[in-house]
Design a protein around this motif. Structure first.
Motif, short mmCIF file in Angstrom:
data_model
loop_
_atom_site.label_atom_id
_atom_site.label_comp_id
_atom_site.label_asym_id
_atom_site.label_seq_id
_atom_site.Cartn_x
_atom_site.Cartn_y
_atom_site.Cartn_z
N ILE A 77 -23.88 3.41 -28.77
CA ILE A 77 -22.71 2.53 -28.72
C ILE A 77 -21.40 3.32 -28.79
O ILE A 77 -20.36 2.85 -28.35
CB ILE A 77 -22.80 1.47 -29.84
N ASP A 78 -21.44 4.56 -29.33
CA ASP A 78 -20.23 5.37 -29.38
C ASP A 78 -20.04 6.23 -28.12
O ASP A 78 -19.14 7.04 -28.04
CB ASP A 78 -20.22 6.26 -30.63
N GLY A 79 -20.91 6.04 -27.13
CA GLY A 79 -20.77 6.75 -25.87
C GLY A 79 -21.57 8.02 -25.77
O GLY A 79 -21.58 8.68 -24.73
N SER A 80 -22.29 8.41 -26.82
CA SER A 80 -23.05 9.64 -26.80
C SER A 80 -24.47 9.40 -26.33
O SER A 80 -25.00 8.29 -26.41
CB SER A 80 -23.05 10.29 -28.19
N SER A 81 -25.10 10.47 -25.84
CA SER A 81 -26.50 10.41 -25.45
C SER A 81 -27.31 11.08 -26.54
O SER A 81 -27.13 12.27 -26.81
CB SER A 81 -26.71 11.15 -24.12
N ILE A 116 -35.86 10.11 -25.54
CA ILE A 116 -35.02 11.21 -25.05
C ILE A 116 -33.86 10.62 -24.27
O ILE A 116 -34.06 9.90 -23.28
CB ILE A 116 -35.83 12.18 -24.18
N GLY A 117 -32.66 10.88 -24.74
CA GLY A 117 -31.46 10.37 -24.09
C GLY A 117 -31.20 11.12 -22.80
O GLY A 117 -31.09 12.34 -22.79
N MET A 118 -31.08 10.36 -21.70
CA MET A 118 -30.82 10.95 -20.39
C MET A 118 -29.42 10.61 -19.88
O MET A 118 -29.10 10.85 -18.73
CB MET A 118 -31.87 10.45 -19.39
N ALA A 119 -28.60 10.02 -20.75
CA ALA A 119 -27.20 9.80 -20.39
C ALA A 119 -26.44 11.11 -20.55
O ALA A 119 -26.97 12.10 -21.04
CB ALA A 119 -26.60 8.73 -21.30
N TYR A 120 -25.17 11.12 -20.13
CA TYR A 120 -24.36 12.31 -20.31
C TYR A 120 -24.11 12.55 -21.78
O TYR A 120 -23.86 11.63 -22.55
CB TYR A 120 -22.99 12.13 -19.65
N SER A 121 -24.16 13.83 -22.21
CA SER A 121 -23.57 14.14 -23.51
C SER A 121 -22.06 14.08 -23.31
O SER A 121 -21.54 14.33 -22.24
CB SER A 121 -24.00 15.53 -23.98
N PRO A 129 -20.00 6.76 -7.25
CA PRO A 129 -19.69 7.71 -8.33
C PRO A 129 -19.89 7.12 -9.72
O PRO A 129 -19.76 5.91 -9.93
CB PRO A 129 -18.20 8.03 -8.09
N VAL A 130 -20.19 7.99 -10.66
CA VAL A 130 -20.20 7.61 -12.07
C VAL A 130 -18.75 7.50 -12.52
O VAL A 130 -17.94 8.40 -12.24
CB VAL A 130 -20.96 8.65 -12.92
N VAL A 131 -18.40 6.40 -13.18
CA VAL A 131 -16.99 6.14 -13.46
C VAL A 131 -16.64 6.15 -14.94
O VAL A 131 -15.48 5.96 -15.29
CB VAL A 131 -16.57 4.77 -12.86
N GLN A 132 -17.63 6.39 -15.80
CA GLN A 132 -17.36 6.31 -17.23
C GLN A 132 -18.32 7.22 -17.97
O GLN A 132 -19.50 7.29 -17.65
CB GLN A 132 -17.54 4.86 -17.70
N GLU A 133 -17.80 7.96 -18.95
CA GLU A 133 -18.64 8.85 -19.74
C GLU A 133 -19.72 8.09 -20.51
O GLU A 133 -19.57 6.92 -20.83
CB GLU A 133 -17.79 9.61 -20.76
N GLY A 134 -20.76 8.81 -20.85
CA GLY A 134 -21.80 8.25 -21.70
C GLY A 134 -23.01 7.86 -20.91
O GLY A 134 -23.94 8.64 -20.74
N GLY A 135 -23.05 6.62 -20.43
CA GLY A 135 -24.17 6.18 -19.61
C GLY A 135 -23.91 6.43 -18.14
O GLY A 135 -22.89 6.99 -17.74
N TRP A 136 -24.84 5.99 -17.32
CA TRP A 136 -24.66 6.09 -15.87
C TRP A 136 -23.99 4.80 -15.42
O TRP A 136 -24.63 3.84 -15.00
CB TRP A 136 -26.01 6.30 -15.20
N ILE A 162 -17.62 13.90 -17.44
CA ILE A 162 -18.46 13.59 -16.30
C ILE A 162 -18.45 14.75 -15.32
O ILE A 162 -17.41 15.30 -14.99
CB ILE A 162 -17.96 12.31 -15.60
N GLY A 163 -19.64 15.14 -14.87
CA GLY A 163 -19.74 16.24 -13.93
C GLY A 163 -19.05 15.93 -12.62
O GLY A 163 -19.01 14.79 -12.17
N LYS A 164 -18.50 16.95 -11.98
CA LYS A 164 -17.88 16.78 -10.67
C LYS A 164 -18.94 16.29 -9.69
O LYS A 164 -20.03 16.84 -9.61
CB LYS A 164 -17.32 18.12 -10.21
#
Length: 366
Positions: free
Chosen positions: A70-74, A142-147, A203-210, A350-352
């Motif tokens: 919920i805080d945006g972390s993976s 195992i978290g597969m979202a962005y760190s 494109p992915v538009v927000q950090e954390g999840g996809w 977010i990765g380029k």
């Protein structure tokens, strides 16, 4: 993550790694036969057996989840970890969108998935009395979202990228529609036999999840522009969610456009609303979701959840009204899904060129 109900098969890096979830398989990249000891079948999950620890090795039945905390972390966690790795001297609460949570001290250790090792991954060591939800003993996630900046450390897949352990910084999901076929999660590539037609890239538009934009929604050629303009247009693509969730106002508009469809009552907590529709509703009345201006139409078999309790001529839909968009497992049955990490950037942003790609899934007949 709304509710964990995975059906996956993994292909990892230059290995191809297989895992079954209600009929799927995972492989390692060099086309070798998956090790049967690493395949687990369960009526609710498709999970992979992973080994955790440099000094003391423990095995866990683990799901792979693209949602964020919920805080945006993976965040990765294991229930019953012995604590043989490096203690980070702090604890972590992990809370998901559906309210389930886990809590415990944080450790750093290696994670081995069928011989494919991600070194020095941070995770939470939890226990049965410090978690909620349908988790079993020796279970893990195992978290597969962005760190992100809030997590301050690379997750499992990002660590594999940093180690040059995957040929391509992407992973792909094929969810089998029927138990006669295996589902697949491929790490480090895509399986061109599992999809057909052009890829739709967004494109992915927000950090954390996809998280991606939903440009619009239509039914039978009619755009639901007014209700879309009043709702959030960011959707999470989530391997840890079984169903397809849309904002309740969008759900109401979709089913208002399907003849003789009906909306159910909100759940007791006010969070969800279900819908029923005539079971003989033709395919052309299935909703279209515009992704990068391309209409993606869910297949009727994936729109169907089960026959309604009070009328066997009516069907309960897999599409649910909620407070947000979540494209879960049923959407990934209609569409092969490729998660492209993109080029890693400084600061764990977010990765380029990070993107989610969809293509029509090639499914076997029932």
């Amino acid at each position: 993550m709304q509710r964990v109900s995975l059906v996956l098969v993994l292909l990892l890096g230059s290995h191809t790694l297989g895992i079954f979830l209600a009929g799927p398989v995972w492989h390692h990249t060099k086309a070798r036969t998956p090790n049967g000891d690493d395949l687990v079948w369960d009526s609710f999950w498709n999970v992979g057996n992973v080994t955790v620890g440099k000094k003391e090795q423990q095995r866990f039945s683990t799901s792979f989840d693209t949602a964020e905390n919920i805080d945006g972390s993976s965040i990765t966690w294991f229930n019953g970890y012995s604590g043989s790795g490096k203690s980070l001297g702090r604890s972590k609460n992990i809370t998901y969108a559906d309210g389930t949570w886990v809590h415990g001290p944080m450790y750093r250790d290696d994670i081995d998935f069928d011989g494919f090792i991600a070194k020095d991954v941070d995770f939470v060591a939890t226990s049965p009395d410090s978690m909620s939800g349908p988790w079993g003993t020796n279970a893990g996630l195992i978290g597969m979202a962005y760190s992100t900046k809030s997590s301050k450390a690379p997750g499992f897949f990002e660590r594999l990228i940093q180690q040059n352990s995957v040929a391509v910084p992407e992973f792909s999901v094929f969810n089998a529609r029927y138990d006669s076929e295996q589902s697949q999660l491929m790490l480090g590539g895509r399986d061109s036999t599992k999809f057909t037609g052009d890829l739709v890239t967004t494109p992915v538009v927000q950090e954390g999840g996809w998280n991606i934009y939903v440009d619009g929604c239509s039914v039978n050629g009619t755009m639901l522009s007014e209700v879309m303009n009043q709702s959030s247009s960011i959707a999470l693509v989530d391997t840890g969610t079984e169903l397809l969730y849309v904002p309740t106002a969008v759900g109401d508009a979709i089913f208002a456009a399907i003849p003789n469809a009906q909306a159910g009552a909100l759940s007791d907590d006010g969070g969800y609303k279900n819908y029923t529709y005539p079971c003989d509703t033709p395919p052309e009345l299935m909703p279209n979701f515009l992704i990068s201006s391309v209409p993606l139409t869910i297949v009727p078999e994936d729109f169907y959840l089960r026959v309604a309790d009070d009328d066997d001529s009516r069907c309960l839909s897999t599409l649910m009204g909620s407070n947000a968009w979540t494209f879960g497992e049923v959407f990934m049955k209609s569409f092969y899904t490729i998660f492209t990490w993109g080029e890693l950037t400084k600061g764990n942003n977010i990765g380029k060129a990070a993107a989610v790609n969809f293509a029509t899934a090639v499914q076997q007949s029932a």
